[in-house]
Design a protein around this motif. Sequence first.
Motif, PDB file in Angstrom:
ATOM      1  N   THR A   1      -4.540   5.369 -10.120  1.00  0.00           N
ATOM      2  CA  THR A   1      -4.586   3.922  -9.921  1.00  0.00           C
ATOM      3  C   THR A   1      -3.171   3.368 -10.039  1.00  0.00           C
ATOM      4  N   VAL A   2      -2.755   2.590  -9.031  1.00  0.00           N
ATOM      5  CA  VAL A   2      -1.391   2.062  -8.989  1.00  0.00           C
ATOM      6  C   VAL A   2      -1.447   0.562  -8.752  1.00  0.00           C
ATOM      7  N   GLU A   3      -0.677  -0.188  -9.553  1.00  0.00           N
ATOM      8  CA  GLU A   3      -0.551  -1.635  -9.389  1.00  0.00           C
ATOM      9  C   GLU A   3       0.924  -2.003  -9.299  1.00  0.00           C
ATOM     10  N   TYR A   4       1.273  -2.693  -8.220  1.00  0.00           N
ATOM     11  CA  TYR A   4       2.657  -3.136  -8.014  1.00  0.00           C
ATOM     12  C   TYR A   4       3.658  -1.995  -8.174  1.00  0.00           C
ATOM     13  N   GLY A   5       3.319  -0.848  -7.632  1.00  0.00           N
ATOM     14  CA  GLY A   5       4.241   0.277  -7.637  1.00  0.00           C
ATOM     15  C   GLY A   5       4.291   1.059  -8.932  1.00  0.00           C
TER      16      GLY A   5
ATOM     17  N   PHE B   1       0.836  -1.204   0.000  1.00  0.00           N
ATOM     18  CA  PHE B   1       0.000   0.000   0.000  1.00  0.00           C
ATOM     19  C   PHE B   1       0.866   1.248   0.000  1.00  0.00           C
ATOM     20  N   MET B   2       1.877   1.289   0.883  1.00  0.00           N
ATOM     21  CA  MET B   2       2.690   2.490   0.978  1.00  0.00           C
ATOM     22  C   MET B   2       3.539   2.689  -0.272  1.00  0.00           C
ATOM     23  N   GLY B   3       3.987   1.588  -0.882  1.00  0.00           N
ATOM     24  CA  GLY B   3       4.723   1.712  -2.131  1.00  0.00           C
ATOM     25  C   GLY B   3       3.845   2.264  -3.237  1.00  0.00           C
ATOM     26  N   ASN B   4       2.593   1.817  -3.283  1.00  0.00           N
ATOM     27  CA  ASN B   4       1.668   2.333  -4.291  1.00  0.00           C
ATOM     28  C   ASN B   4       1.339   3.796  -4.050  1.00  0.00           C
ATOM     29  N   PHE B   5       1.176   4.175  -2.781  1.00  0.00           N
ATOM     30  CA  PHE B   5       0.899   5.577  -2.473  1.00  0.00           C
ATOM     31  C   PHE B   5       2.081   6.464  -2.862  1.00  0.00           C
TER      32      PHE B   5
END
Length: 424
Positions: free
Chosen positions: A372-376, A303-307
Amino acid sequence: MKNQFTATVKSIIILALAALAVYQVSRLWLVELMDGNFFFYLQARFPQAVPDGQSAFTRPYRIVSGDGEIFEIRYSGIGGSEEWIFGENAIRAVLRDGNSVFRPDFGQPDYSYVLARPVLIYEYAFDMCAETFARALGLRNADVLTSGSLASGSFETFRAIAITPPDAENADLHMWVIASDGRIGQFMARNASAFQFAIPPVNPDGLHFIATTDGFLPQIPPGGFVYNRITAENPFRDPRGLITLSYSRSQVEPFFDNPAAIVPSARDAYTFTTRNTMVRYLENAVLEYTSFRTVGHAAQGSFMGNFSAALAFISSDPHVTNEIFLRNHEQRGRGHIFFFDYVIDNWPLVLTEEWATGQICTDPLFSPIEVTVEYGRVTRYRRLAYIFDTAEPARKNPDIPDEFFSLGFPISGDPEISLSVILE
């Protein structure tokens, strides 16, 4: 001698042609066919670490400060403010070393007791997950919040944190955690005199707020207060005020690594595509970015990597010039969607209703920015095309209703936006 010179010249020409051929072939394979840059392709398959977004995640969307009677609210410049520097360190200390407190004389939690003293309140626009919050502060867990030892129960999520700084008479640091259902938990860090903080006095002649059971109600001074109107500029309009395919292309080029490879189209919208990227300018001034690149699962998918990836992408958009705050987030499929609102001139700048992307729209915007973020890696990015700025002349009081209200700038199709009532 002449034949030797001629042979040398021919050799030099052959070497030059060979070098040129190698360069052109490498460019064809490593650049043109890879949509611009071989290293960009490798980055897409094996993404590098994204900037750290942990400190940004823990920041509140507003800070309320007061002396127990009247209060002020800060929306702008929170990250570098003294109030938040103090609050971040104090909250970390309580979560690390503090204890929960139960006072039998309280009975049910009493929010008025919290507000009847000098206090700083850090409010979030969504239900903050206690575990994610604690880890973003660099702590191992949020056991002090989630242990369930409090009489009012555990706090898996919360909407605000209130802090009474230590003073000369009391060296203890008191903190209250406020849940969206109204429950309040009290926590304490003893002998915390190192966290003393003088809450700035509220200017009684300016715009201030009083605490009510519904929230903080603005109090308009007798002579009114001055605020700036806001203008909305669409950078996709050319100097003549027209939105054209050619001019729009120049505005979307930063989203492409190799702008020369862009293929423009004007069928259902202004669409710009390359091998792995599509950017569209939609009818109702909405910009939409979509990436079709393969997302490497070796990338950070937390989650934090995607944020952090969402923040990095927004910061690279040259047309996002206003402050932002996280309005909400949700998990969808393999990734996360983050919704951001703007802040300008110390007021929130928000959508008060969904924004249709065109006459036929099944997927409207609910915030000015959606990522929208997937796997960073950002796979979809949508935002209002406008750039907002303050303008003169200043105006005075907005229309004020009789019932409870809050103030902000509601985004509409009007190029000039006035301070008005918004619903929280």
